[in-house]
Write a protein that holds these residues in place. Structure first.
Motif, mmCIF file in Angstrom:
data_model
loop_
_atom_site.group_PDB
_atom_site.id
_atom_site.type_symbol
_atom_site.label_atom_id
_atom_site.label_comp_id
_atom_site.label_asym_id
_atom_site.label_seq_id
_atom_site.Cartn_x
_atom_site.Cartn_y
_atom_site.Cartn_z
ATOM 1 N N SER A 185 12.643 22.146 -17.731
ATOM 2 C CA SER A 185 11.726 21.057 -17.380
ATOM 3 C C SER A 185 12.479 19.742 -17.138
ATOM 4 C CB SER A 185 10.675 20.875 -18.467
ATOM 5 O OG SER A 185 11.295 20.508 -19.676
ATOM 6 N N ILE A 186 13.577 19.533 -17.861
ATOM 7 C CA ILE A 186 14.346 18.298 -17.686
ATOM 8 C C ILE A 186 14.861 18.179 -16.245
ATOM 9 C CG2 ILE A 186 16.488 19.385 -18.548
ATOM 10 C CD1 ILE A 186 15.495 15.771 -19.277
ATOM 11 N N TRP A 187 15.235 19.317 -15.652
ATOM 12 C CA TRP A 187 15.724 19.301 -14.265
ATOM 13 C C TRP A 187 14.601 18.970 -13.292
ATOM 14 C CZ3 TRP A 187 20.587 18.696 -13.761
ATOM 15 C CH2 TRP A 187 21.465 19.217 -14.734
ATOM 16 N N LEU A 188 13.392 19.452 -13.644
ATOM 17 C CA LEU A 188 12.245 19.132 -12.789
ATOM 18 C C LEU A 188 12.023 17.618 -12.744
ATOM 19 C CD1 LEU A 188 9.471 21.789 -13.481
ATOM 20 C CD2 LEU A 188 10.602 21.264 -11.323
ATOM 21 N N TYR A 189 12.107 16.986 -13.956
ATOM 22 C CA TYR A 189 11.917 15.527 -13.992
ATOM 23 C C TYR A 189 12.980 14.822 -13.167
ATOM 24 C CZ TYR A 189 8.609 16.181 -17.822
ATOM 25 O OH TYR A 189 7.534 16.555 -18.564
ATOM 26 N N VAL A 244 14.709 11.785 -8.398
ATOM 27 C CA VAL A 244 15.627 11.646 -7.248
ATOM 28 C C VAL A 244 14.828 11.584 -5.949
ATOM 29 C CG1 VAL A 244 17.411 12.803 -5.903
ATOM 30 C CG2 VAL A 244 17.606 12.676 -8.392
ATOM 31 N N ILE A 245 13.865 12.541 -5.816
ATOM 32 C CA ILE A 245 13.031 12.558 -4.600
ATOM 33 C C ILE A 245 12.278 11.240 -4.462
ATOM 34 C CG2 ILE A 245 11.041 13.655 -3.484
ATOM 35 C CD1 ILE A 245 11.899 16.272 -4.818
ATOM 36 N N PHE A 246 11.780 10.752 -5.603
ATOM 37 C CA PHE A 246 11.029 9.506 -5.600
ATOM 38 C C PHE A 246 11.862 8.365 -5.014
ATOM 39 C CE2 PHE A 246 10.219 5.543 -7.973
ATOM 40 C CZ PHE A 246 8.976 5.258 -7.445
ATOM 41 N N PHE A 280 3.306 9.596 -9.973
ATOM 42 C CA PHE A 280 2.708 9.543 -11.302
ATOM 43 C C PHE A 280 1.949 10.834 -11.577
ATOM 44 C CE2 PHE A 280 -0.781 8.312 -14.162
ATOM 45 C CZ PHE A 280 -0.018 7.914 -15.244
ATOM 46 N N ILE A 281 1.152 11.263 -10.576
ATOM 47 C CA ILE A 281 0.354 12.482 -10.751
ATOM 48 C C ILE A 281 1.250 13.699 -10.888
ATOM 49 C CG2 ILE A 281 -1.264 14.032 -9.577
ATOM 50 C CD1 ILE A 281 -2.585 11.453 -8.461
ATOM 51 N N ILE A 321 0.840 -1.203 0.000
ATOM 52 C CA ILE A 321 0.000 0.000 0.000
ATOM 53 C C ILE A 321 0.871 1.247 0.000
ATOM 54 C CG2 ILE A 321 -1.716 1.293 1.311
ATOM 55 C CD1 ILE A 321 -2.933 -1.335 2.124
ATOM 56 N N ILE A 322 1.956 1.187 0.784
ATOM 57 C CA ILE A 322 2.883 2.319 0.788
ATOM 58 C C ILE A 322 3.426 2.542 -0.618
ATOM 59 C CG2 ILE A 322 5.099 3.150 1.664
ATOM 60 C CD1 ILE A 322 4.533 1.764 4.265
ATOM 61 N N TYR A 323 3.827 1.450 -1.281
ATOM 62 C CA TYR A 323 4.339 1.565 -2.652
ATOM 63 C C TYR A 323 3.297 2.196 -3.570
ATOM 64 C CZ TYR A 323 8.215 -1.555 -1.425
ATOM 65 O OH TYR A 323 9.316 -2.093 -0.857
ATOM 66 N N ILE A 324 2.068 1.692 -3.475
ATOM 67 C CA ILE A 324 0.998 2.225 -4.330
ATOM 68 C C ILE A 324 0.828 3.719 -4.100
ATOM 69 C CG2 ILE A 324 -1.501 2.208 -4.756
ATOM 70 C CD1 ILE A 324 -1.430 -0.809 -4.154
#
Lengths: 169, 499
Positions: free
Chosen positions: A62-66, A71-73, A41-42, A31-34
């Protein structure tokens, strides 16, 4: 002058640190993963849409934002995975305890005779995995009360039943 | 008389209540549309006589509407006392029925604002520990009715009623004007000043909005700019300005203290404290001994010289209500004997003075230094951005000693001790606070430990009560665990109810 610690007259009383805490259900990790996945994703979708539709001009960076989002993910993914092992709970004869936290470790114990009411909640994902959240409320500011996420629904009901019988009896 | 104090049938409040409700409505209307009114007065001469008459007509219609509404609210607000329950029905279109059993009632308070003082009625507030929905406010009752209602509700609390009138003559504490002056002179003026500033800034923003809507923004800005240039150049103006600030601080604490605590009288009746105070709004509060969760006794160096402190009573707060401040009751100007009397009332036979104070771990000092250092860096960056002048860094020669001094005080004053029944924690920097909480009033216990604390084997202990939490930072882990277990043991074996 007496020292407060030496004054404790009872020779032995239950020690919280000597008890074995129970880990929560392994399935809860799913559930944590989901949750993490859907959140990222959003947010990536949002960045992508803004980039394409040019509501705000972010094309130059925008590339830096991705990259930052990814990284945060991975960082959060990693933290949650390690932190998961720290989520433990314990039901004793007169109280219930919960432990969690990686950087800030928290242990909270609520005695049964101070409980105002108990709630069992089940979200859509939890229902799929047969899990539940047990919330315990005491008087006063309710934001600091005890919440155990990710235990089996049958276990949650058993604990609720146990506490209710203890309070009434 | 019999009819006025009979609560067994549904009845309305005193007829004067219409006036009170009416004035309350008009007051909140004026508050909500104050800026519009301001604009109206500003542009008064520019209106044509026809539109003016429309505006007057509109005002009259609003006033009439409020009058009708006040009457309907009054007519539909009915209550009675039955079977140890207070029953209320209210609402014009949306009918509400509230039923409260007596043992859930925390407090019955009387209050009087200016209008209620003029027409000589009392507002009766019934506080409960439950949800905020169950708070009841009866706007207008005569004194006989109000006391009769209070008695009929507390009559089942047999202990209270016995000597209700016997002890009343001799108050525990009576603060006259001169003593109140002393109290206000020794207040925390910095706090009063910042409160005043907050109000001032809010007012400034409102005024600015109005100026903006008139397109006169430049005028205002010019005015301020001119002043701030002069400000930077002239030392004399800065001096005058700081004197003015000190003066303002003094005045604002004086006004604040007078408004809240004017004519403070405290009575002790069997198990309750009765507190009367207030200038424009007179308040009478009855504190039941077992509803008080914990108390804090505070003083500062100036007050210490005069031998006075103030006591804050924390009562159980209702679950969702955001108006926590109402549940905190403060009395000022207490001498040592009065503090002892109150302690004796709340915690009989407890003597904590025999116990040795325990200091928190030195890690607490280290943490304060680290936080202070970060704050200093932030301040320096802020200074530099504002002035662009490196000489501003000389300010640090004043700031650093102040920081070190405050941290030293903060660490020194952080102590705790406990007996079998009561826990005491001391804290403060310039002010000194002493909180006392009986173990059985604790709701739940937590232990917090960051990874930095884990390395030093210290942890924060948090006692959650029905009226906020009490935190003891950075104590040795084995001591923390001992207290954790002991507190749990005391809660779980206690037979006393926490409220």
């Amino acid at each position: 002058m007496t020292n407060s610690f030496e004054n404790i007259s009872v020779i032995s009383f239950p020690d919280i640190s000597e008890n074995e805490f129970n880990p929560i259900e392994r399935k809860y990790l799913n559930i944590i993963y989901i949750n993490i996945f859907s959140f990222f994703f959003i947010s990536i979708l949002a960045v992508f849409l803004i980039d394409v539709t040019k509501i705000i001009d972010i094309h130059s960076f925008s590339i830096w934002l991705y990259i930052a989002l990814i990284v945060i993910f991975f960082f959060i993914f990693f933290i949650k995975q390690i932190g998961f092992k720290r989520r433990k709970y314990l039901v004793r004869n007169k109280d219930i305890s919960y432990k969690n936290g990686l950087f800030l470790m928290k242990t909270t114990t609520v005695p049964f005779n101070r409980i105002q009411h108990i709630e069992i909640n089940q979200g859509p994902f939890s229902r799929f995995f047969d899990l539940a959240t047990l919330s315990i409320f005491t008087a006063g500011n309710s934001s600091h009360d005890l919440k155990i996420r990710g235990i089996k629904i049958s276990e949650a009901e058993k604990i609720k039943e146990f506490i209710s019988s203890k309070i009434d009896g | 008389m019999d009819n006025a104090t009979n609560f067994s049938d549904f009845r309305t409040q005193s007829k004067k209540g219409i006036l009170v409700i009416y004035s309350n409505q008009i007051y909140s209307f004026i508050r909500a549309f104050s800026i519009l009114l301001f604009v109206f007065i500003q542009k008064f001469s520019k209106f044509s006589s026809i539109s003016l008459s429309y505006i007057y007509f509109g005002f009259a219609a609003v006033l009439l509407f409020f009058l009708v509404r006040a009457f309907l609210i009054f007519k539909n607000f009915q209550f009675k006392v039955e079977n140890n329950h207070f029953i209320l029905k209210k609402g014009i279109l949306k009918k509400t029925n509230v039923e409260i059993s007596f043992d859930r009632i925390q407090n019955i308070n009387f209050k009087q604002n200016i209008i209620q003082q003029i027409i000589n009625v009392y507002e009766v507030n019934i506080e409960t520990a439950g949800s905020s929905k169950a708070e009841i406010s009866i706007k207008a009752m005569t004194f006989e009715q109000a006391t009769a209602l209070k008695n009929s509700i507390t009559i089942f609390d047999k202990k209270n009623i016995e000597s209700d009138f016997e002890i009343k003559e001799k108050p525990l504490l009576k603060i006259g004007f001169l003593e109140l002056l002393k109290v206000s002179l020794t207040e925390n003026h910095l706090q009063s000043l910042s409160l005043l500033l907050a109000i001032g800034i809010g007012f400034y923003q409102q005024v600015q909005q109005i100026f903006e809507s008139f397109g006169n923004n430049e005028l205002m800005e010019n005015y301020i700019e001119k002043n701030s240039v002069a400000f930077q150049n002239s030392v004399i103006i800065i001096l005058i300005f700081s004197f003015l600030l000190i003066f303002l601080g003094l005045i604002s604490s004086f006004v604040r203290v007078i408004l809240v605590h004017f004519n403070l009288i405290v009575f002790i009746k069997n198990d309750t404290l009765e507190i009367n105070q207030g200038f424009t709004t007179k308040k009478s509060v009855v504190l039941k001994k077992n509803k008080v969760q914990y108390i804090t006794i505070s003083t500062n160096p100036l007050k210490k010289i005069l031998g006075i402190s103030f006591i804050t009573f924390n009562q159980a707060e209702s679950g969702i209500s955001k108006e926590n401040t109402q549940k905190i009751i403060k009395i000022v100007g207490c001498k040592i004997t009065q503090i002892l009397a109150i302690k004796n009332l709340l915690f009989p036979r407890e003597n904590l003075s025999d116990f040795q104070k325990n200091q928190v771990d030195s890690y607490f000092k280290k943490r304060l230094y680290i936080r202070g250092f970060l704050l200093l860096i932030l301040l320096n960056v802020g200074f530099y951005l504002v002035s662009k002048n490196p000489t501003i860094f000389w300010l640090n020669t004043i700031l650093v000693p102040i920081f070190v001094f405050l941290i030293h005080l903060k660490y020194q004053k952080r102590t705790f001790l406990f007996s079998d029944e009561i826990f005491e924690v001391n804290f403060g920097s310039i002010e000194t606070h002493q909180s006392m909480i009986p173990f059985y009033k604790i709701q739940h216990v937590s232990l917090h430990q960051t990874i930095f604390q884990a390395r030093k084997n210290v942890a924060d202990l948090v006692f959650q009560t029905a009226s906020g939490k009490i935190k003891i930072p950075c104590i040795k882990i084995n001591e923390a665990l001992k207290m954790y277990n002991f507190a749990l043991y005391k809660i779980e074996t206690s037979q006393q109810s926490w409220m």
